[in-house]
Design an enzyme around this catalytic site. Structure first.
Site, PDB file in Angstrom:
ATOM      1  N   SER A 197       0.818  -1.223   0.006  1.00 55.10           N
ATOM      2  CA  SER A 197       0.054  -0.126  -0.015  1.00 55.10           C
ATOM      3  C   SER A 197       0.751   1.193  -0.149  1.00 55.10           C
ATOM      4  O   SER A 197       1.861   1.236   0.575  1.00 55.10           O
ATOM      5  CB  SER A 197      -0.914   0.048   1.148  1.00 55.10           C
ATOM      6  OG  SER A 197      -1.872  -1.238   1.355  1.00 55.10           O
ATOM      7  N   HIS A 244      -7.214  -0.407   6.152  1.00 53.60           N
ATOM      8  CA  HIS A 244      -6.849  -1.685   6.509  1.00 53.60           C
ATOM      9  C   HIS A 244      -6.873  -2.334   7.739  1.00 53.60           C
ATOM     10  O   HIS A 244      -7.240  -3.539   8.086  1.00 53.60           O
ATOM     11  CB  HIS A 244      -5.699  -2.019   6.037  1.00 53.60           C
ATOM     12  CG  HIS A 244      -5.154  -2.362   4.364  1.00 53.60           C
ATOM     13  ND1 HIS A 244      -5.650  -3.077   3.592  1.00 53.60           N
ATOM     14  CD2 HIS A 244      -4.934  -1.056   3.649  1.00 53.60           C
ATOM     15  CE1 HIS A 244      -5.609  -2.807   2.278  1.00 53.60           C
ATOM     16  NE2 HIS A 244      -4.999  -1.809   2.241  1.00 53.60           N
TER      17      HIS A 244
END
Length: 510
Positions: A346, A440
């Site tokens: 990410s 997340h």
């Protein structure tokens, strides 16, 4: 990921030489000095004077927004006038994007919201029923009446529009305009923000998982779908058709959610790389060409989620990303039972901006050092020839620091621990400040590993000094991790992250 919100990133409106030609819109636009609302009788009324556009808006809204029936006849209300809702759609689309649409939305929010007089009346009746200790049925009925009159009138318009053919697509467009108007401050105030929340809530119901289908993108998918996937990729932009082919080819998977009322239209897209280990560099995923061979099952033990993007700005805040990841995990487990590791690779949007802010505060007080050790300051000053904080601030602003291998090496350790603290220690209302981290962690992932020079593209250097992070999903623990984060705001992190955080706390005075 406009950031996802957060991880979910708004689509890029970028045309490419290889892009498919766009079909012209079927909506006619009224142009010239009387440009404004188009619809039966609306265009003509715009040319009657300076106040005509405002009057036309009021007339359109008065015709389109259904009145709230009395409580007693709510079940016997006449069916919605489809022609009036269709007229609103045509007239709205005929308006220019930007301030004209924002003005209409503002009027809709302010003039067709909740009847506050009725709300006050029935609030008093609820209190009266409680004070007189009436039977439960009387109190519940009073509460039901209050609940009914708390419903804004524009909700009825949205409900009618949602039933029309093409209505859901239109409401996505309308909310996209509303989100842009709020961001640009073309529309402001509590009424507009309230209407945005109401519409988001309605879209969340209409776009719940029961109405969504998971679809995989391959090189054999329709050209229109491939084009939309390419245009919507905002995390790692697609460069050309060869790049697009690679991202849907061997050792890669691409999935999207589509709605049953809008088949074939990607709403949110997830890209996955199938690898042997947790990836530490995005270049290895989006630039290196996988071998043109049949996938070897023995080489696939890990799934890396490396990009997730909303294609519709109007769906910001609608919970789609979490459900998409869960559905894709099940899909991959069915295709590759041997996959045991699920992780993201990410971006860290906002880290560089945060770091520059810290450096700015350092330069305001001469001789102040709270970010680096004395040895690090000395090494950085020897390389740059200036005080560490002041020079680094300039180098980070223009990305010049990556041109010096010696400086890149000197900044490795301090930037890693600063990034760990940014992800783990910097909070907003008790939760992770970074929107991607928050996404997340809410899903139950573990803050697993920070990777140095994982994204050396100009975008990666500008946003996060080239660093990326893995959020790892241990499927058996995601539910408890999510509950722990949402309930106690505890971040589950690996030893690497905790060690870097400890180094930060020892070497800084923030």
């Amino acid at each position: 990921m406009s950031r996802l919100g957060p991880f979910l990133v708004a689509p890029r409106l970028l045309r490419r030489p290889w892009a498919l030609p766009r079909r012209p819109s079927s909506v006619s636009i009224v142009t010239g000095p009387c440009a404004g609302l188009a619809g039966p009788g609306a265009a003509a009324s715009l040319c009657s004077g300076p106040a005509a556009p405002s009057l036309a808006m009021e007339e359109l809204l008065s015709r389109s927004v259904p009145p709230l029936p009395p409580y007693e006849t709510r079940e016997k209300a006449p069916p919605p006038a489809e022609l009036r809702s269709a007229e609103f759609m045509r007239s709205y689309r005929a308006l220019e994007a930007g301030p004209p649409r924002a003005e209409l939305l503002t009027r809709l929010a302010q003039d067709f919201g909740v009847d506050h007089g009725r709300v006050a009346e029935f609030s008093a009746k609820v209190l009266q029923a409680r004070e007189l200790q009436r039977e439960p049925g009387a109190l519940l009925q009073a509460e039901d009446r209050l609940r009914y009159y708390l419903c804004p009138r524009y909700r009825g318009l949205f409900q009618h529009l949602g039933r029309l053919e093409g209505g859901l697509r239109f409401l996505m467009e309308l909310r996209g305009d509303l989100v842009e108007a709020l961001a640009a401050r073309h529309a402001e105030g509590p009424h507009v923000r309230e209407m945005n929340g109401v519409l988001r809530s309605m879209l969340s119901e209409w776009f719940s998982t029961g109405f969504l289908s998971l679809e995989r993108v391959t090189w054999q998918s329709p050209c229109e779908v491939l084009q939309k996937i390419s245009d919507s990729e905002a995390v790692h932009p697609v460069r050309n058709w060869i790049d697009m082919k690679r991202r849907v080819g061997s050792y890669r998977r691409c999935y999207f959610f589509a709605h049953c009322a809008i088949p074939g239209e990607p709403l949110i897209v997830l890209h996955v790389a199938l690898t042997k280990e947790i990836s530490s560099s995005i270049q290895a995923i989006v630039k290196e060409v996988p071998p043109l061979e049949k996938e070897d099952m023995n080489k696939i033990t890990t799934a890396i989620f490396y990009s997730i993007s909303l294609t519709q700005q109007g769906l910001q805040g609608v919970e789609l990303g979490t459900h998409l990841i869960k559905r894709v995990v099940k899909e991959l487990q069915g295709e590759f039972p041997q996959i045991k590791v699920f992780s993201s690779l990410s971006p860290i949007p906002g880290f560089t901006k945060w770091l520059i802010g810290l450096l700015t505060s350092q330069t305001k007080e001469q001789g102040r050092n709270e970010l680096f050790t004395d040895a690090e300051c000395q090494e950085i000053s020897e390389i740059t020839g200036d005080p560490a904080a002041e020079k680094l601030k300039r180098l980070l602003t223009n990305n010049e620091w990556v041109r010096s291998e010696r400086l890149v090496e000197a900044l490795h350790s301090p930037f890693m621990r600063l990034c760990a603290w940014y992800l783990y220690g910097e909070k907003h209302r008790g939760y992770a400040l970074n929107p991607v981290a928050n996404f997340h962690l809410q899903n139950g992932a573990v803050l697993w590993r920070i990777n140095w020079m994982a994204d050396t593209s100009p975008r990666g250097i500008t946003a996060s000094c080239g660093m990326m992070v893995n959020y790892r999903y241990f499927l058996e623990d995601t539910a408890s991790n999510s509950a722990g984060y949402l309930g106690t705001k505890h971040i589950k992190a690996s030893e690497q992250i905790l060690s870097l955080v400890s180094q930060f706390q020892q070497n800084s005075k923030l």
